[in-house]
Scaffold this motif. Structure first.
Motif, PDB file in Angstrom:
ATOM      1  N   SER A 393       0.837  -1.194  -0.154  1.00 29.34           N
ATOM      2  CA  SER A 393       0.417   0.155  -0.384  1.00 29.34           C
ATOM      3  C   SER A 393       1.140   1.062   0.336  1.00 29.34           C
ATOM      4  N   GLY A 394       0.524   2.362  -0.785  1.00 26.23           N
ATOM      5  CA  GLY A 394       1.174   3.316  -1.362  1.00 26.23           C
ATOM      6  C   GLY A 394       2.330   3.714  -2.102  1.00 26.23           C
ATOM      7  N   MET A 395       2.378   2.240  -2.769  1.00 26.04           N
ATOM      8  CA  MET A 395       2.844   1.925  -3.750  1.00 26.04           C
ATOM      9  C   MET A 395       2.670   2.739  -4.769  1.00 26.04           C
ATOM     10  N   PRO A 396       3.167   3.208  -5.967  1.00 29.60           N
ATOM     11  CA  PRO A 396       2.320   3.540  -7.754  1.00 29.60           C
ATOM     12  C   PRO A 396       2.320   1.827  -7.920  1.00 29.60           C
ATOM     13  N   ASN A 397       0.676   1.928  -8.352  1.00 32.36           N
ATOM     14  CA  ASN A 397       0.753   0.348  -8.677  1.00 32.36           C
ATOM     15  C   ASN A 397       1.829   0.175 -10.016  1.00 32.36           C
ATOM     16  N   ARG A 398       2.566   0.894 -10.990  1.00 34.33           N
ATOM     17  CA  ARG A 398       2.913   0.452 -11.936  1.00 34.33           C
ATOM     18  C   ARG A 398       4.203  -0.345 -11.423  1.00 34.33           C
ATOM     19  N   GLN A 399       4.864   0.464 -10.000  1.00 35.95           N
ATOM     20  CA  GLN A 399       6.349  -0.322  -9.119  1.00 35.95           C
ATOM     21  C   GLN A 399       5.544  -1.482  -9.118  1.00 35.95           C
ATOM     22  N   GLY A 400       4.233  -2.248  -8.311  1.00 36.44           N
ATOM     23  CA  GLY A 400       3.337  -2.893  -7.962  1.00 36.44           C
ATOM     24  C   GLY A 400       3.591  -4.356  -8.917  1.00 36.44           C
ATOM     25  N   LEU A 401       3.354  -3.682 -10.137  1.00 36.56           N
ATOM     26  CA  LEU A 401       3.357  -5.487 -10.966  1.00 36.56           C
ATOM     27  C   LEU A 401       4.864  -5.625 -11.100  1.00 36.56           C
ATOM     28  N   GLN A 402       5.567  -5.432 -10.834  1.00 35.24           N
ATOM     29  CA  GLN A 402       6.907  -6.076 -11.135  1.00 35.24           C
ATOM     30  C   GLN A 402       7.456  -6.715  -9.018  1.00 35.24           C
ATOM     31  N   THR A 403       7.028  -5.818  -8.259  1.00 37.03           N
ATOM     32  CA  THR A 403       7.531  -5.690  -7.197  1.00 37.03           C
ATOM     33  C   THR A 403       6.662  -7.079  -6.395  1.00 37.03           C
ATOM     34  N   ILE A 404       5.399  -6.876  -6.906  1.00 36.91           N
ATOM     35  CA  ILE A 404       4.428  -8.737  -6.261  1.00 36.91           C
ATOM     36  C   ILE A 404       4.659  -9.307  -7.008  1.00 36.91           C
ATOM     37  N   ALA A 405       5.210  -9.513  -8.323  1.00 34.70           N
ATOM     38  CA  ALA A 405       5.161 -10.634  -9.059  1.00 34.70           C
ATOM     39  C   ALA A 405       6.100 -11.648  -8.918  1.00 34.70           C
ATOM     40  N   ASN A 406       7.579 -10.365  -8.385  1.00 33.50           N
ATOM     41  CA  ASN A 406       8.875 -10.858  -7.790  1.00 33.50           C
ATOM     42  C   ASN A 406       8.738 -11.424  -6.301  1.00 33.50           C
ATOM     43  N   TYR A 407       7.129 -10.562  -5.337  1.00 35.17           N
ATOM     44  CA  TYR A 407       7.135 -11.667  -4.391  1.00 35.17           C
ATOM     45  C   TYR A 407       6.355 -12.595  -4.368  1.00 35.17           C
ATOM     46  N   LEU A 408       5.649 -12.475  -5.292  1.00 40.32           N
ATOM     47  CA  LEU A 408       4.147 -14.636  -5.330  1.00 40.32           C
ATOM     48  C   LEU A 408       5.758 -15.600  -5.896  1.00 40.32           C
ATOM     49  N   ALA A 409       7.089 -15.061  -6.766  1.00 39.79           N
ATOM     50  CA  ALA A 409       8.209 -15.941  -6.648  1.00 39.79           C
ATOM     51  C   ALA A 409       9.167 -16.574  -5.671  1.00 39.79           C
ATOM     52  N   ASP A 410       9.125 -15.468  -5.273  1.00 37.55           N
ATOM     53  CA  ASP A 410       9.612 -16.033  -3.388  1.00 37.55           C
ATOM     54  C   ASP A 410       9.628 -16.137  -2.576  1.00 37.55           C
ATOM     55  N   MET A 411       7.799 -16.893  -2.488  1.00 35.39           N
ATOM     56  CA  MET A 411       7.022 -16.837  -1.715  1.00 35.39           C
ATOM     57  C   MET A 411       6.558 -18.067  -2.805  1.00 35.39           C
ATOM     58  N   LYS A 412       6.918 -18.275  -3.672  1.00 37.34           N
ATOM     59  CA  LYS A 412       6.507 -19.949  -4.528  1.00 37.34           C
ATOM     60  C   LYS A 412       5.099 -20.495  -5.124  1.00 37.34           C
ATOM     61  N   LYS A 413       4.361 -19.187  -5.115  1.00 39.66           N
ATOM     62  CA  LYS A 413       2.828 -18.886  -5.075  1.00 39.66           C
ATOM     63  C   LYS A 413       2.764 -18.139  -6.396  1.00 39.66           C
ATOM     64  N   GLY A 414       3.515 -18.510  -7.552  1.00 36.08           N
ATOM     65  CA  GLY A 414       3.588 -18.114  -9.049  1.00 36.08           C
ATOM     66  C   GLY A 414       5.087 -17.090  -9.111  1.00 36.08           C
ATOM     67  N   GLY A 415       4.957 -16.116 -10.324  1.00 32.39           N
ATOM     68  CA  GLY A 415       6.258 -14.988  -9.834  1.00 32.39           C
ATOM     69  C   GLY A 415       6.134 -14.743 -11.642  1.00 32.39           C
ATOM     70  N   PRO A 416       6.620 -13.325 -12.205  1.00 33.54           N
ATOM     71  CA  PRO A 416       6.708 -12.727 -13.391  1.00 33.54           C
ATOM     72  C   PRO A 416       6.468 -14.048 -14.091  1.00 33.54           C
ATOM     73  N   THR A 417       6.114 -14.001 -15.600  1.00 35.42           N
ATOM     74  CA  THR A 417       6.673 -15.132 -16.675  1.00 35.42           C
ATOM     75  C   THR A 417       5.434 -14.201 -17.540  1.00 35.42           C
ATOM     76  N   VAL A 418       5.649 -14.721 -19.067  1.00 39.66           N
ATOM     77  CA  VAL A 418       5.317 -14.228 -20.573  1.00 39.66           C
ATOM     78  C   VAL A 418       4.157 -14.789 -21.037  1.00 39.66           C
ATOM     79  N   ASN A 419       2.911 -14.577 -21.493  1.00 35.27           N
ATOM     80  CA  ASN A 419       1.944 -15.794 -21.650  1.00 35.27           C
ATOM     81  C   ASN A 419       2.028 -15.127 -23.031  1.00 35.27           C
TER      82      ASN A 419
END
Length: 821
Positions: A393-419
């Motif tokens: 919360s408080g982060m610009p959403n554009r920054q959140g795109l990559q940050t949340i994707a990387n966090y998912l990878a750290d948590m082993k619950k997903g992560g950045p990908t190309v479709n």
């Protein structure tokens, strides 16, 4: 005077060209190569139409022009001869598709010859002929060996009455186009090609094609549909934490997920609804979805319908439970067959949530404002600041795109990908008239490829065409075979290949059309590939061109080619219209090329179709325009016939002998330069022809007393410049000029830059801004000389007499303005 009889002339020269083999491909490797190719036709019962005439005329001009410019040219033709229309004709006429197709191929070939196209007929390719589809099968086995051909169950359109699979276009209002039975979805084992393995290379390769229309490249990019985002893994507690993965381009909105939607075909749906109150309703809904095409389900006009499964998924970050729904707008073949619902920030999800009263959670707000989900009238889809998003919360959403994707990878619950939107290519067809898939099914050995030395797998004759099943299943001689591995009785694959397979490599077969051992020898293909100019309709912008690019890249990887893109330049010609509408029998506005050829000759038809519009624009057929083209050719004919005595005289051009000769020579070399540029650089045949027409006017107005050698040179050059456009009349005129050999073997003229330099230029003389006189001045004259010449003109002196010349403005090469008071 000898009369212009187009039909006699054209028949004479077509016969002559065939006798001397003028169009056979040159193999002189000292010459640069040029491969021009028009898309080959489907041999339908209707023969050639004006669209064919246009594309063949365009290709022929390019081929003839390049040959006259010293290239060794490959210009070839064939027939894309497999496909469903032939099978339908067999059912309706009671004949074998082979007979129907071969007859049509012969007729179309004879019609193509009437046009005067310069094809090397020795390299003719028919995709339905065993010496071609043998190597279509060979290439399938290569794909199989490289792990690019595989078999899996897939959902298909199935007609229970006809017992056959239907393409999407054969389903009309949910019913079989042939028997009107309701179509259902059925799971069948099907063969696929892994084109998705090449998705990124197909995308990147478009950047290496500057001579392709931007529109076509955009269509291919959209079809491949690359999108960057994240995979997100949800768990389903009641199925012992079974996992469901979704792909999203908006991981920044992950905290706004309030529900999940599965495709009705998703394999988890039966387990999720088992024993639930709505089980029978959802099963009925799934059956209903089987009767709708993907296009119908995903249309923006289609109402979005869903059912709650009664099950929940655990959010990967908040661990809250979100309801799982099934809905018509989610397809199993797109993404993972599951989507996360973020109604506050997606318009489609917002619409669905409002309809079914699902929760709406705002997780992005405008930078300087707040959003209340209770008062939202539409989804907020703009950029902003993350809210209600835990530590983010408080982060610009554009920054959140990559940050949340990387966090998912750290948590082993997903992560950045190309479709990619692109899906693997389903090539199985339950039809007779196609290349048989060369695979065998053995109880002991499993799936066994037919050995390459046993190819081709020939289509059998003992088949039944009743429209109720795949005809190949009715042939015992075909279906029953022997396993090549163990020798036991086995079953042959009875599916045939998608006809797009045939056209995905035909341009390579042309480079080595007689090879009986392999599809083509590498040295032969490398000697001609890539195709320098590929000409065809925009309707093939995606599938045919994408599949051809895929095949070329696979063969490059296999070491069979040195290029990985098949077509350097792509010319997509416009349609031929009549009265502003596409020609069709139903509209009663069809004009047959054969009718025009019979009345006016092929040269007239070619000239009109090339002159009436640039090749990439639609062309509106105009009878008066055809008549005008015929009159122009008749005018050229008279010009040569009336001056034929000149060609028996030894006359040398002397372009400096008099003013008229100098002017004609300048016009002649202007025309050479213009025509060469318009054909060779721009494919603008209409403007090239227009400049030739101006030359004809100049030749007609040339005075008899002026230098005859220059005039003779002009006539000879005129006929050469016209030769690629109208090959028959120019060949006849060339013979009339007592020239030896074919005009189409003559070298293309080169313009002389010195001839374009003008000694004098016409300027206008204005008095107080109004034009009063024109005069010729030396091109090298300075301002003072030009002013003196203008003021010395008798008419000018009369007009400025008794007036004060206040100012004289000189614009060299254009005008003199005398300001008087």
């Amino acid at each position: 005077m000898k009369e212009y009889k187009a039909n006699e002339i054209e028949a004479k020269w077509q016969k002559y060209w065939e006798q001397i083999g003028i169009h056979q491909t040159e193999e002189d490797l000292k010459k640069p190569k040029y491969y021009t190719l028009e898309q080959f036709p489907y041999p339908s019962g209707e023969g050639l139409h004006m669209g064919h005439m246009r594309v063949y005329s365009i290709g022929d001009v390019i081929a003839r022009f390049r040959k006259m410019n010293g290239y060794r040219v490959l210009h070839v033709m064939g027939a894309d001869a497999f496909g469903l229309p032939a099978e339908n004709a067999a059912i309706s006429r009671g004949i074998n598709p082979r007979e129907w197709t071969i007859n049509n191929m012969e007729r179309i070939r004879s019609e193509q010859k009437l046009i005067g196209a310069s094809y090397d007929w020795d390299r003719y390719v028919g995709t339905c002929l065993p010496d071609y589809y043998q190597f279509t099968q060979w290439l399938f086995l290569l794909l199989y060996e490289r792990g690019l051909a595989y078999r899996k169950k897939a959902s298909v359109n199935w007609c229970p009455t006809c017992s056959t699979v239907l393409a999407n276009e054969q389903v009309e209002d949910g019913k079989c186009w042939r028997c009107d039975t309701e179509v259902t979805k059925k799971e069948l084992e099907q063969w696929f090609l892994r084109i998705t393995d090449y998705a990124e290379r197909l995308l990147e390769g478009l950047e290496q094609l500057p001579k392709w229309p931007d529109k076509v490249k955009a269509m291919q990019r959209n079809w491949i549909g690359k999108s960057e985002g994240a995979h997100v893994t949800f768990t389903i507690p009641e199925l012992e934490n079974e996992q469901v993965t979704v792909f999203t381009t908006r991981p920044d909105t992950l905290y706004g997920v309030t529900y999940m939607v599965l495709a009705p075909e998703h394999p988890l749906v039966p387990q999720l609804i088992k024993g639930k109150e709505t089980e029978s309703d959802i099963l009925a809904f799934i059956e209903q979805m089987k009767k709708q095409t993907d296009i119908e389900r995903t249309s923006t006009d289609t109402e979005k319908i869903g059912w709650f499964t009664g099950a929940y998924a655990k959010h990967p970050l908040t661990e809250k439970l979100v309801p799982i729904w099934v809905a018509n707008y989610v397809l199993m073949d797109y993404g993972t067959g599951a989507v996360m619902g973020v109604p506050a920030h997606d318009e489609r999800d917002f619409e669905f949530a409002k309809k079914y009263e699902l929760p709406i959670q705002v997780v992005i707000r405008p930078e300087n404002d707040e959003l209340d989900e209770k008062n939202l009238s539409k989804a907020f889809v703009e950029d902003g600041i993350l809210v209600n998003s835990g530590a983010f919360s408080g982060m610009p959403n554009r920054q959140g795109l990559q940050t949340i994707a990387n966090y998912l990878a750290d948590m082993k619950k997903g992560g950045p990908t190309v479709n990619y939107r692109l899906r693997d290519w389903l090539i199985s067809r339950q039809r007779y008239w196609g290349a048989p898939i060369p695979m065998i099914y053995c109880e002991s050995c499993g799936v066994v490829p037919v050995p390459k030395e046993d190819l081709p797998v020939i289509l059998p004759e003992d088949v039944v065409f009743d429209g109720k099943r795949n005809p190949l299943t009715t042939s015992e001689s075909f279906a029953q075979t022997t396993c090549p591995s163990c020798g036991k009785t086995a079953q042959r694959e009875t599916d045939t290949m998608d006809t797009f397979i045939d056209s995905s490599w035909y341009f390579l077969r042309y480079t080595d059309a007689k090879n009986s051992k392999i599809p083509f020898a590498k040295e032969n293909a490398d000697g001609w590939m890539p195709v320098d100019e590929y000409i065809g309709g925009i309707e093939h912008a995606v599938l045919h061109l994408l599949y051809s690019r895929f095949f070329t890249k696979v063969l490059y990887d296999a070491g069979m080619l040195s290029v990985d893109e098949p077509f350097t330049s792509l010319l997509t010609q416009g349609m031929v219209l009549k009265d502003g509408a596409k020609m069709s029998k139903s509209k009663g506005n069809v004009v047959s090329p054969l009718e025009i050829i019979e009345k006016y000759g092929a040269d007239t038809a070619r000239l009109f179709i090339l002159f009436a519009a640039p090749p990439d624009r639609d062309l509106d057929w105009n009878d008066a325009g055809v008549e005008g083209s015929y009159r122009f050719l008749s005018r050229v004919w008279r010009l040569i016939v009336q001056n034929k005595d000149l060609f028996h005289q030894e006359l040398k051009p002397n372009g400096q002998s008099d003013k008229e000769a100098k002017e004609l020579r300048r016009l002649l070399h202007q025309t050479i330069k213009k025509v060469t540029h318009e054909i060779g650089e721009r494919n603008h045949f209409n403007t090239a022809i227009s400049s030739i027409m101006e030359l004809v006017n100049g030749l007609y107005s040339y005075p008899e007393q002026a230098d005859r050698g220059t005039f003779k040179e002009g006539l000879e050059t005129l006929v050469i410049l016209l030769a690629p456009f109208v090959p028959h009349i120019t060949e006849e005129l060339w013979e009339m000029m007592d020239k030896e050999g074919s005009i189409h073997l003559v070298s293309w003229p080169i313009h002389d830059p010195a001839a374009l330099v003008q000694d004098e230029v016409e300027i206008v003389v204005q008095i107080n801004g109004k034009v009063k006189e024109k005069l010729m001045v030396p091109t090298k004259a300075d301002r003072a000389e030009i002013e003196k010449l203008a003021l010395s003109q008798e008419k000018v002196q009369q007009l400025i007499a008794n007036k004060t010349v206040r100012k004289v403005i000189v614009v060299p090469g254009r005008l003199v303005n005398i300001v008087v008071g």
